[in-house]
Design an enzyme around this catalytic site. Sequence first.
Site, mmCIF file in Angstrom:
data_model
loop_
_atom_site.group_PDB
_atom_site.id
_atom_site.type_symbol
_atom_site.label_atom_id
_atom_site.label_comp_id
_atom_site.label_asym_id
_atom_site.label_seq_id
_atom_site.Cartn_x
_atom_site.Cartn_y
_atom_site.Cartn_z
ATOM 1 N N GLY A 257 102.279 -20.973 -17.233
ATOM 2 C CA GLY A 257 101.197 -19.796 -16.374
ATOM 3 C C GLY A 257 100.325 -21.088 -15.384
ATOM 4 O O GLY A 257 100.152 -21.931 -16.269
ATOM 5 N N ILE B 36 95.010 -21.374 -20.831
ATOM 6 C CA ILE B 36 94.101 -20.626 -20.941
ATOM 7 C C ILE B 36 93.693 -20.136 -22.197
ATOM 8 O O ILE B 36 92.943 -20.034 -22.628
ATOM 9 C CB ILE B 36 93.298 -19.649 -20.160
ATOM 10 C CG1 ILE B 36 94.667 -18.462 -20.500
ATOM 11 C CG2 ILE B 36 93.358 -20.021 -18.218
ATOM 12 C CD1 ILE B 36 94.163 -16.694 -20.313
ATOM 13 N N ASP B 37 94.196 -19.894 -23.381
ATOM 14 C CA ASP B 37 95.080 -19.612 -24.240
ATOM 15 C C ASP B 37 94.002 -20.870 -25.134
ATOM 16 O O ASP B 37 93.924 -20.275 -26.810
ATOM 17 C CB ASP B 37 96.151 -19.614 -24.773
ATOM 18 C CG ASP B 37 96.669 -18.336 -24.275
ATOM 19 O OD1 ASP B 37 96.072 -17.467 -23.212
ATOM 20 O OD2 ASP B 37 98.070 -18.097 -24.055
ATOM 21 N N ARG C 148 92.722 -15.004 -15.560
ATOM 22 C CA ARG C 148 93.066 -17.174 -14.613
ATOM 23 C C ARG C 148 93.128 -17.034 -12.798
ATOM 24 O O ARG C 148 93.540 -18.429 -13.462
ATOM 25 C CB ARG C 148 94.834 -16.650 -15.264
ATOM 26 C CG ARG C 148 95.610 -16.737 -16.733
ATOM 27 C CD ARG C 148 96.391 -17.153 -17.089
ATOM 28 N NE ARG C 148 97.540 -17.421 -15.788
ATOM 29 C CZ ARG C 148 99.059 -16.504 -15.894
ATOM 30 N NH1 ARG C 148 99.293 -16.648 -17.756
ATOM 31 N NH2 ARG C 148 99.715 -16.521 -15.234
HETATM 32 O O1 F6P Z 1 100.052 -18.407 -22.187
HETATM 33 C C1 F6P Z 1 98.889 -18.054 -21.036
HETATM 34 C C2 F6P Z 1 99.195 -17.037 -20.347
HETATM 35 O O2 F6P Z 1 98.102 -16.786 -20.086
HETATM 36 C C3 F6P Z 1 99.302 -16.226 -22.141
HETATM 37 O O3 F6P Z 1 97.010 -15.564 -22.870
HETATM 38 C C4 F6P Z 1 100.111 -14.489 -21.500
HETATM 39 O O4 F6P Z 1 99.556 -13.989 -22.426
HETATM 40 C C5 F6P Z 1 100.655 -15.626 -20.396
HETATM 41 O O5 F6P Z 1 100.678 -15.947 -20.471
HETATM 42 C C6 F6P Z 1 100.719 -13.817 -19.305
HETATM 43 O O6 F6P Z 1 102.230 -14.952 -18.636
HETATM 44 P P1 F6P Z 1 102.780 -13.801 -17.352
HETATM 45 O O7 F6P Z 1 101.924 -14.748 -16.400
HETATM 46 O O8 F6P Z 1 104.354 -14.559 -17.203
HETATM 47 O O9 F6P Z 1 102.286 -12.662 -17.367
#
Ligand code: F6P
Length: 342
Positions: A10, A126-127, A275
């Site tokens: 991500g 970001i986590d 994000r």
């Molecule tokens: O790992 C980062 C993150 O933003 C998580 O917090 C979230 O669950 C996931 O990625 C979302 O992923 P995607 O962009 O594939 O929906």
Amino acid sequence: MRVGILTGGGDCPGLNAVIRAVVRKGERHFGDDLLGYRDGWRGVMEDDFMILDVESLRGTLPRGGTILGTSRVQPYMFDDGVAKVHQTIADQKLDGLVAIGGEGTLSCANELFRDGVPVVGVPKTIDNDIGATERTFGFDTAVSIATDAIDRLHTTAESHNRVMVVEVMGRHVGHIATWAGLAGGATVTLIPEEPFDIGEVCDSLSRRHEKGRYASIVVVAEGAKPLEGTLEIAADEYDQFGHIRLGGIANRVAAEIEVRTGYETRVTILGHVQRGGSPTAFDRVLSSRFGIAAIDAVHDRAFGEMVALQANQIVRVPLAEAIADLKPVSDEMWQTAKEFFA
Ligand code: F6P
């Protein structure tokens, strides 16, 4: 040296600042050739790259996202994926790769290192859940965005005497929820590490409202789970890469609060807003430090290592160690946050 750079998983505010720092020191200090691979490991497998130099990186420091693009595609998904990575390294005469990513990208980097690929890792998400580093870049920005949202929700909640349930990201850990909840003055925060009892949540809201406060903010990490047998929730869904797909626990929690307490309740799911956009000053600085340390690591041939922040110093740790365990919210942080509940 000839060095390849990729961003995987991500996206995250600060990725461009890392790339910029690697290129800056690589070109100016070491006289390197820098190749930016598009869309993570896909670009490496297909030798799809752009030449990076200091000039081409102008203006990218405050820019969110990644100028290289990103994906969750990995060589181990394909029979010939690892061979293709080796082919690209041979064709381009690469001396090293800098892989900027989260758990998935760094796990892949670790396996590739064991398969002979000269790779250095930079932790991104970001986590903030990567073990062995106190911080990942992007986390500070996400917390700032979530805190700003909570501040805004306070005023509308107070005007309408409502409960606001705000869902933030955090699949396996609740760092964003805990920090933003603390910074934003949440009434209660729910995180994956601490299964919640919806009955207790409602009781604490009722106690607060009985004392004459009619507005509350409940912060919920997307991966928060109820104590077994206390609340039915939808079964987990997974994306094509095996990652759990979340986003929706807030709706379930809000519905239950409204039914059990009678308080009017609304939901805000912040999602990918957390994000996007420009990184905070903290994340720009951390990203720049990581980028400089990563190109230094390549020149020291410290392959199979990841740069990390420990006691405010940039250090190197083995990738294998860095990906071994996710970093949960510490007991000290959680106890501190809980002091401010309800
Ligand atoms: O790992 C980062 C993150 O933003 C998580 O917090 C979230 O669950 C996931 O990625 C979302 O992923 P995607 O962009 O594939 O929906």
